[in-house]
Design a protein around this motif. Structure first.
Motif, PDB file in Angstrom:
ATOM      1  N   SER A  57       0.756  -1.235   0.010  1.00 29.51           N
ATOM      2  CA  SER A  57       0.056  -0.095  -0.055  1.00 29.51           C
ATOM      3  C   SER A  57       0.828   1.299  -0.076  1.00 29.51           C
ATOM      4  O   SER A  57       0.544   2.358  -0.605  1.00 29.51           O
TER       5      SER A  57
ATOM      6  N   LEU B 127       2.335   1.908  -3.338  1.00 28.25           N
ATOM      7  CA  LEU B 127       1.111   2.187  -4.158  1.00 28.25           C
ATOM      8  C   LEU B 127       0.940   3.600  -3.927  1.00 28.25           C
ATOM      9  O   LEU B 127       0.819   4.405  -5.130  1.00 28.25           O
ATOM     10  N   ASP B 128       0.878   4.091  -2.770  1.00 31.44           N
ATOM     11  CA  ASP B 128       0.890   5.636  -2.541  1.00 31.44           C
ATOM     12  C   ASP B 128       2.011   6.510  -3.049  1.00 31.44           C
ATOM     13  O   ASP B 128       1.655   7.349  -3.557  1.00 31.44           O
TER      14      ASP B 128
ATOM     15  N   LEU C  54       3.692   5.595  -5.817  1.00 30.04           N
ATOM     16  CA  LEU C  54       3.426   5.656  -7.342  1.00 30.04           C
ATOM     17  C   LEU C  54       2.213   6.753  -7.616  1.00 30.04           C
ATOM     18  O   LEU C  54       2.423   7.544  -8.609  1.00 30.04           O
ATOM     19  N   THR C  55       1.356   6.759  -6.835  1.00 27.96           N
ATOM     20  CA  THR C  55       0.281   7.719  -7.141  1.00 27.96           C
ATOM     21  C   THR C  55       0.697   9.073  -7.186  1.00 27.96           C
ATOM     22  O   THR C  55       0.199   9.851  -7.519  1.00 27.96           O
TER      23      THR C  55
ATOM     24  N   GLN D 153       2.662  10.158  -9.912  1.00 30.88           N
ATOM     25  CA  GLN D 153       1.829  10.177 -11.125  1.00 30.88           C
ATOM     26  C   GLN D 153       1.683  11.717 -11.548  1.00 30.88           C
ATOM     27  O   GLN D 153       1.879  12.062 -12.829  1.00 30.88           O
TER      28      GLN D 153
ATOM     29  N   ASN E 167       4.111   3.703 -14.875  1.00 31.05           N
ATOM     30  CA  ASN E 167       3.706   4.089 -13.600  1.00 31.05           C
ATOM     31  C   ASN E 167       2.106   3.201 -13.426  1.00 31.05           C
ATOM     32  O   ASN E 167       2.080   2.750 -12.363  1.00 31.05           O
ATOM     33  N   LEU E 168       1.344   3.668 -14.495  1.00 29.92           N
ATOM     34  CA  LEU E 168       0.051   3.037 -14.513  1.00 29.92           C
ATOM     35  C   LEU E 168       0.095   1.508 -14.289  1.00 29.92           C
ATOM     36  O   LEU E 168      -0.625   0.807 -13.534  1.00 29.92           O
TER      37      LEU E 168
ATOM     38  N   CYS F 280       1.039   0.570 -10.952  1.00 32.86           N
ATOM     39  CA  CYS F 280      -0.046   0.653  -9.970  1.00 32.86           C
ATOM     40  C   CYS F 280      -1.133  -0.359 -10.016  1.00 32.86           C
ATOM     41  O   CYS F 280      -1.516  -0.711  -9.060  1.00 32.86           O
ATOM     42  N   GLU F 281      -1.424  -0.845 -11.356  1.00 30.86           N
ATOM     43  CA  GLU F 281      -2.381  -1.860 -11.551  1.00 30.86           C
ATOM     44  C   GLU F 281      -1.874  -3.271 -10.697  1.00 30.86           C
ATOM     45  O   GLU F 281      -2.594  -3.933 -10.374  1.00 30.86           O
TER      46      GLU F 281
ATOM     47  N   THR G 253      -2.270  -2.910  -7.155  1.00 33.18           N
ATOM     48  CA  THR G 253      -3.707  -3.258  -6.704  1.00 33.18           C
ATOM     49  C   THR G 253      -4.141  -4.520  -6.704  1.00 33.18           C
ATOM     50  O   THR G 253      -4.853  -4.708  -5.814  1.00 33.18           O
TER      51      THR G 253
END
Length: 120
Positions: free
Chosen positions: A13, A16-17, A19-20, A23, A38-39, A42-43, A46
């Motif tokens: 998590s 992921l944070d 990376l967002t 973005q 990056n997307l 993230c996928e 997730t």
């Protein structure tokens, strides 16, 4: 084992944070390749987080089913809660579930409940 799963979910998590947050800067720079990578990352994170959470829920479900199968259960009174150690010593195989734990929330408990193979 539970703590390892929890730590792994937290670590993923956090990644992921990061990376967002990254973005937004990538969008400002306009680098399409970096945005796509990056997307994609993230996928992947997730889906892995979702898988780990499902595994954790299934394990909790099995434990809840095991407790529900025990022949006797009742709410633990305030007086018994004050001396929980003596109660556990007097009742062999007693499992106490608090409503604020993950197991208690899954079972839908409103009060501290004891489960045992014999009446207590």
């Amino acid at each position: 084992m539970k703590e390892q799963e929890k730590a792994e979910i937290k670590r993923l998590s956090d990644q992921l944070d990061k990376l967002t947050r990254k973005q937004a800067t990538l969008l400002a720079q306009g680098d399409a390749d970096a945005i796509a990578l990056n997307l994609e990352a993230c996928e992947k994170l997730t889906t892995e987080i979702g898988r780990l959470r499902n595994v954790r829920e299934q394990k909790l479900g099995k434990e809840a089913q095991k407790l529900a199968k025990l022949p006797f259960s009742r709410v633990i009174t305030k007086k018994e809660q004050a001396n929980i150690g003596a109660l556990k010593k007097s009742v062999r195989g007693l499992v106490i579930v608090h409503p604020m734990t993950a197991l208690g929330r899954e079972m839908g408990l409103k009060e501290m409940t004891g489960y045992a193979p014999t009446a207590f």
